[in-house]
Design an enzyme around this catalytic site. Structure first.
Site, short mmCIF file in Angstrom:
data_model
loop_
_atom_site.label_atom_id
_atom_site.label_comp_id
_atom_site.label_asym_id
_atom_site.label_seq_id
_atom_site.Cartn_x
_atom_site.Cartn_y
_atom_site.Cartn_z
N ASP A 164 0.83 -1.21 0.00
CA ASP A 164 0.00 0.00 0.00
C ASP A 164 0.87 1.27 0.00
O ASP A 164 2.10 1.20 0.02
CB ASP A 164 -0.92 -0.06 1.24
N GLU A 197 -1.03 1.79 -5.11
CA GLU A 197 -0.84 3.23 -4.86
C GLU A 197 -1.94 4.08 -5.48
O GLU A 197 -1.79 5.28 -5.67
CB GLU A 197 0.61 3.69 -5.10
N TRP A 198 -3.09 3.41 -5.73
CA TRP A 198 -4.37 4.08 -6.03
C TRP A 198 -4.36 4.88 -7.34
O TRP A 198 -5.20 5.77 -7.53
CB TRP A 198 -4.80 4.99 -4.87
N GLY A 199 -3.39 4.60 -8.20
CA GLY A 199 -3.35 5.33 -9.47
C GLY A 199 -2.77 6.72 -9.37
O GLY A 199 -2.73 7.47 -10.35
N ASP A 220 -10.09 3.67 -3.34
CA ASP A 220 -10.80 2.47 -2.88
C ASP A 220 -12.23 2.38 -3.42
O ASP A 220 -12.95 3.38 -3.44
CB ASP A 220 -10.87 2.45 -1.35
C1 GLA Z 1 -5.96 1.37 1.54
C2 GLA Z 1 -6.13 0.36 0.40
C3 GLA Z 1 -7.28 -0.58 0.74
C4 GLA Z 1 -6.99 -1.29 2.05
C5 GLA Z 1 -6.76 -0.28 3.15
C6 GLA Z 1 -6.26 -0.94 4.43
O1 GLA Z 1 -7.07 2.21 1.65
O2 GLA Z 1 -6.36 1.02 -0.80
O3 GLA Z 1 -7.48 -1.52 -0.30
O4 GLA Z 1 -5.85 -2.11 1.88
O5 GLA Z 1 -5.77 0.69 2.78
O6 GLA Z 1 -5.97 -0.04 5.43
#
Ligand code: GLA
Length: 409
Positions: A164, A197-199, A220
Site C-alpha cells: 500500500d 498506490e491508487w493510481g 478504494d
Molecule cells: C488502503 C487500500 C485498501 C486497504 C486499506 C487498508 O485504503 O487502498 O485496499 O488495503 O488501505 O488499510
C-alpha cells in the site's frame, strides 16, 4: 536534490529563456531505471479472496481459516480462486531486531501456521504491507525494513504481497515499489507483487517495469453503484469503471490494471448490479479478489462469483483487457478480444430507466455481413448466424454479457 526535480528546474529554465531543448542533453541527464524482467507469475489475472472489503481490521486467524475452508466448500476454489489474502491490521509492532510481529491476540498461532493451513487446502497465501513507515491503519509499514520483511514473508510461506501507499508522501513512488520488488526477488520465493498506490502516480506507466504483477488504478471501491459522479464522496462501480477508459494497452499476461477488489455479496447493491460489477471486472481482465463472507453466501451470490463462462473471459489466455467501444449517454458497450477469434461483450445500462442498446457488428470491428453466434453468459441463451447487429433490452443499472463467435460454415 533528486535528479527528476533537477531536470524539471533545468527544463523550466530553458523554456523561460526561450531556448530550444537539445534532445541529446535531455537524454544524457535523465534518471535511468533498469526494467525488471517479469517474475513469471500471474499470467492470467490473480483470483482469490481478501479480508478488507468486508472485515476491515476485524480479522483473526479463525476467520481467515474459515474463509479458506469456505473457498473450497462454496465451489470458489473449483472455479479458479486461489489466493487467501490478509489485508491491513494483522501486524502490531516490531521486535528488537526490527522483525515484523503479528498481533499475538488475533493471530496466536502465528502467520507461518496460517500459511500452512491455507496451503494445506491447496490454496495460496497473501499478506499486506505498506511502502511508508506506517500502513493506512497505522500499523508498522515496511519503510527501511523491505529486505527484512520480504525475507520473513518468504520464510512464512507468503505467495502474494499487497503493498500500500499510506504515509509515503515523501517517497518517489516508482523507486519505493522498485525497492520492495527487488526485496521480494532477493527472498528467493515466487511472490505475486500487488502494487496499491491508487493510481496516484499513473502506475500503469511504470509498475510492470519495476516488477509489479498488478497495480491499483483508482482510490478504494465502495459497495455501491455510483458515488463520485454524483458528488458523493466514495467511488462506486461506475466511478471506478470510468477511470479504466484508455488503460487497456498497459495490461497483459503477468501485469494487470487493478480496478480494486470485488464488492459482490456485501449487501450494498442489487443482484443485477453485482452481475454487472462482475461482468465489467471480467471484461477488464481485472484481478478477481472476492471481498465478501464466503462462509455465508447465498446461492445467487455464489452463482455470480462462480460463473465459469464469465470467469473464462477474465482468464482468457490472450490476456487483452477490454475497451469501451461505444457510449451513448447511459448506454455503453465494452469489448474484449479472446483467444481463437472470439470476442466478449458487455452491454451496460448505467441509468435508472430501462433502455434498449443495439450491438452493431461495427462496434466489434466486423463487417455487417459477417455471420455471428452469440451466447448470453448469464442466461445461457444462444443466437445463431446473425448479421448486422442485435438489439437488447436492458433493465435499469444492469448489464448483459455475451461471447460472440463467427458462425461455423
Ligand atoms: C488502503 C487500500 C485498501 C486497504 C486499506 C487498508 O485504503 O487502498 O485496499 O488495503 O488501505 O488499510
Amino acid at each position: 536534490m533528486r535528479a527528476s526535480i533537477g531536470i524539471a528546474i533545468w527544463l523550466a529554465g530553458l523554456l523561460l529563456a526561450g531556448t530550444a531543448i537539445p534532445a541529446m542533453a535531455l537524454a544524457a541527464t535523465e534518471q535511468v531505471f533498469v526494467a525488471r524482467a517479469g517474475n513469471g507469475l500471474a499470467q492470467t489475472p490473480p483470483m482469490g479472496w481478501n479480508s478488507w472489503n468486508k472485515y476491515g481490521c476485524e480479522i483473526n486467524e479463525q476467520l481467515i481459516r474459515g474463509q479458506a475452508d469456505a473457498m473450497l466448500a462454496s465451489g470458489m476454489a473449483q472455479a479458479g480462486y486461489r489466493y487467501i489474502v490478509i489485508d491491513d491490521c494483522w501486524q502490531v509492532s516490531r521486535d528488537a531486531a526490527g522483525g515484523i510481529l503479528a498481533d499475538p491476540i488475533r493471530f496466536p498461532s502465528g502467520i507461518a501456521a496460517l500459511a500452512d493451513y491455507v496451503h494445506g487446502r491447496g490454496l495460496l497465501f497473501g499478506i499486506y504491507s505498506d511502502a511508508g513507515n506506517l500502513t493506512c491503519q497505522e500499523r508498522p509499514g515496511s519503510r527501511g525494513h523491505e529486505y527484512q520483511d520480504a525475507a520473513q514473508y518468504a520464510a512464512w510461506g507468503v505467495d502474494y504481497l499487497k503493498y500500500d501507499w499510506c504515509h509515503a508522501e515523501s517517497l518517489e513512488a516508482r523507486a519505493a515499489y522498485e525497492t520492495m520488488s527487488d526485496a521480494l526477488r532477493a527472498s528467493g520465493r515466487p511472490i505475486v507483487f500487488s502494487i496499491c498506490e491508487w493510481g496516484t502516480h499513473q502506475p500503469w506507466l511504470w509498475a510492470a517495469s519495476v516488477g509489479g504483477n498488478l497495480w491499483r488504478t483508482t482510490p478504494d471501491i465502495s459497495d455501491g453503484w455510483v458515488g463520485k459522479a454524483r458528488n458523493i464522496d466514495w467511488f462506486g462501480v461506475l466511478d471506478i469503471l470510468d477511470l479504466q477508459v484508455g488503460l487497456e494497452s498497459f495490461a497483459g499476461p503477468g501485469h494487470w490494471n487493478d480496478p480494486d477488489m470485488l464488492e459482490v455479496g456485501n449487501g450494498g447493491m442489487s443482484l443485477e448490479q453485482y452481475r454487472a460489477h462482475f461482468s465489467l471486472w471480467a471484461i477488464l481482465a481485472a484481478p478477481l479478489m472476492a471481498g465478501n463472507d464466503l462462509s455465508a453466501m447465498n446461492s445467487e451470490i455464489a452463482r455470480i462469483l462462480t460463473n465459469r463462462d464469465v470467469i473464462a473471459v477474465d482468464q482468457d489466455p490472450l490476456g487483452v483487457q477490454g475497451r469501451r467501444a461505444f457510449k451513448d449517454g447511459d448506454a455503453e458497450i465494452w469489448v474484449k478480444p479472446l483467444a481463437n477469434g472470439a470476442q466478449a461483450v458487455v452491454l451496460l445500462n448505467r441509468g435508472e430507466s430501462a433502455r434498449s442498446i443495439r450491438l452493431s457488428w461495427q462496434t466489434l470491428r466486423l463487417p455487417p455481413y459477417e455471420r455471428l453466434d452469440t451466447l448470453d453468459l448469464w442466461t445461457g441463451k444462444r443466437v445463431h448466424g446473425v448479421t448486422g447487429g442485435l438489439d437488447f433490452e436492458l433493465a435499469p443499472a444492469a448489464a448483459v454479457m455475451l461471447r460472440v463467435t463467427p458462425t461455423p460454415p
